[in-house]
Design a protein around this motif. Structure first.
Motif, PDB file in Angstrom:
ATOM      1  N   LEU A 123     -27.962  -1.013 -10.403  1.00  0.00           N
ATOM      2  CA  LEU A 123     -29.178  -0.914  -9.599  1.00  0.00           C
ATOM      3  C   LEU A 123     -30.277  -1.795 -10.188  1.00  0.00           C
ATOM      4  CD1 LEU A 123     -30.181   0.663  -7.071  1.00  0.00           C
ATOM      5  CD2 LEU A 123     -31.155   2.316  -8.657  1.00  0.00           C
ATOM      6  N   PHE A 124     -30.466  -1.741 -11.512  1.00  0.00           N
ATOM      7  CA  PHE A 124     -31.470  -2.594 -12.148  1.00  0.00           C
ATOM      8  C   PHE A 124     -31.108  -4.077 -11.980  1.00  0.00           C
ATOM      9  CE2 PHE A 124     -33.141   0.896 -15.147  1.00  0.00           C
ATOM     10  CZ  PHE A 124     -34.275   1.077 -14.382  1.00  0.00           C
ATOM     11  N   SER A 125     -29.824  -4.420 -12.050  1.00  0.00           N
ATOM     12  CA  SER A 125     -29.418  -5.814 -11.835  1.00  0.00           C
ATOM     13  C   SER A 125     -29.760  -6.256 -10.421  1.00  0.00           C
ATOM     14  CB  SER A 125     -27.919  -5.977 -12.096  1.00  0.00           C
ATOM     15  OG  SER A 125     -27.650  -5.811 -13.462  1.00  0.00           O
ATOM     16  N   GLU A 126     -29.507  -5.393  -9.440  1.00  0.00           N
ATOM     17  CA  GLU A 126     -29.850  -5.689  -8.045  1.00  0.00           C
ATOM     18  C   GLU A 126     -31.350  -5.943  -7.909  1.00  0.00           C
ATOM     19  OE1 GLU A 126     -30.044  -3.011  -4.021  1.00  0.00           O
ATOM     20  OE2 GLU A 126     -28.195  -2.887  -5.178  1.00  0.00           O
ATOM     21  N   ALA A 127     -32.142  -5.241  -8.717  1.00  0.00           N
ATOM     22  CA  ALA A 127     -33.600  -5.375  -8.676  1.00  0.00           C
ATOM     23  C   ALA A 127     -34.097  -6.614  -9.405  1.00  0.00           C
ATOM     24  CB  ALA A 127     -34.238  -4.138  -9.299  1.00  0.00           C
ATOM     25  N   GLY A 128     -33.206  -7.312 -10.105  1.00  0.00           N
ATOM     26  CA  GLY A 128     -33.628  -8.469 -10.881  1.00  0.00           C
ATOM     27  C   GLY A 128     -34.116  -8.103 -12.265  1.00  0.00           C
ATOM     28  N   VAL A 129     -33.857  -6.873 -12.697  1.00  0.00           N
ATOM     29  CA  VAL A 129     -34.211  -6.439 -14.049  1.00  0.00           C
ATOM     30  C   VAL A 129     -33.045  -6.858 -14.937  1.00  0.00           C
ATOM     31  CG1 VAL A 129     -34.799  -4.496 -15.539  1.00  0.00           C
ATOM     32  CG2 VAL A 129     -35.545  -4.509 -13.150  1.00  0.00           C
ATOM     33  N   GLY A 130     -33.209  -7.997 -15.572  1.00  0.00           N
ATOM     34  CA  GLY A 130     -32.122  -8.578 -16.349  1.00  0.00           C
ATOM     35  C   GLY A 130     -31.894  -7.911 -17.690  1.00  0.00           C
TER      36      GLY A 130
END
Length: 141
Positions: free
Chosen positions: A27-34
């Motif tokens: 979910l964080f990856s989908e949000a661009g939270v690398g």
């Protein structure tokens, strides 16, 4: 990007702390939270948590919240597109207020880019008020 800092006093409210798992990382990856931002989260010195909404293993939204010396702050709030405009973000922010209150933090703060008018309106409706501003800068070339 011009960024607004907002804060308000904490209060008792329900929240759900999720253990780290693959679904939250996705979910964080989908949000661009690398990986770099997640590494910063893992280095938070005080009490910290990831709050989620959704069934175990299939979160619809997540946010990171951490306690500092004088208060608490949340960031990386993300709601999956299918769950937007359903009150999920409001519930997560309210959960952050409850988590911070339970951690004995007197206030909760956030940073939001000024171009994100819907988020600013949500935070204001929850009692957050502006306390400062700053700008993200990146070196070109």
């Amino acid at each position: 990007d011009p960024t607004r800092l907002m804060a308000r006093a904490t209060c008792a409210a329900p929240f759900h702390v999720a253990p780290p798992d693959h679904a939250i990382n996705a979910l964080f990856s989908e949000a661009g939270v690398g990986v770099e931002r997640r590494a910063v989260m893992s280095r938070a010195l005080g009490n910290s948590a990831v709050l989620t909404i959704g069934a175990p293993g299939t979160p619809r939204a997540a946010v990171f919240v951490a306690q500092g010396q004088a208060g608490a702050m949340f960031h990386a709030l993300y709601v999956a597109p299918a769950a937007r405009r359903s009150g999920v973000a409001r519930a997560l922010v309210t959960g952050c207020l409850g988590w911070a209150h339970g951690s004995r933090a007197p206030w909760l703060a956030l940073a939001v880019v000024e171009a994100n008018a819907p988020a600013i309106a949500l935070y204001a409706s929850l009692g957050f008020h502006p306390v400062g501003r700053y700008w993200y800068r990146t070196r070109r070339g």
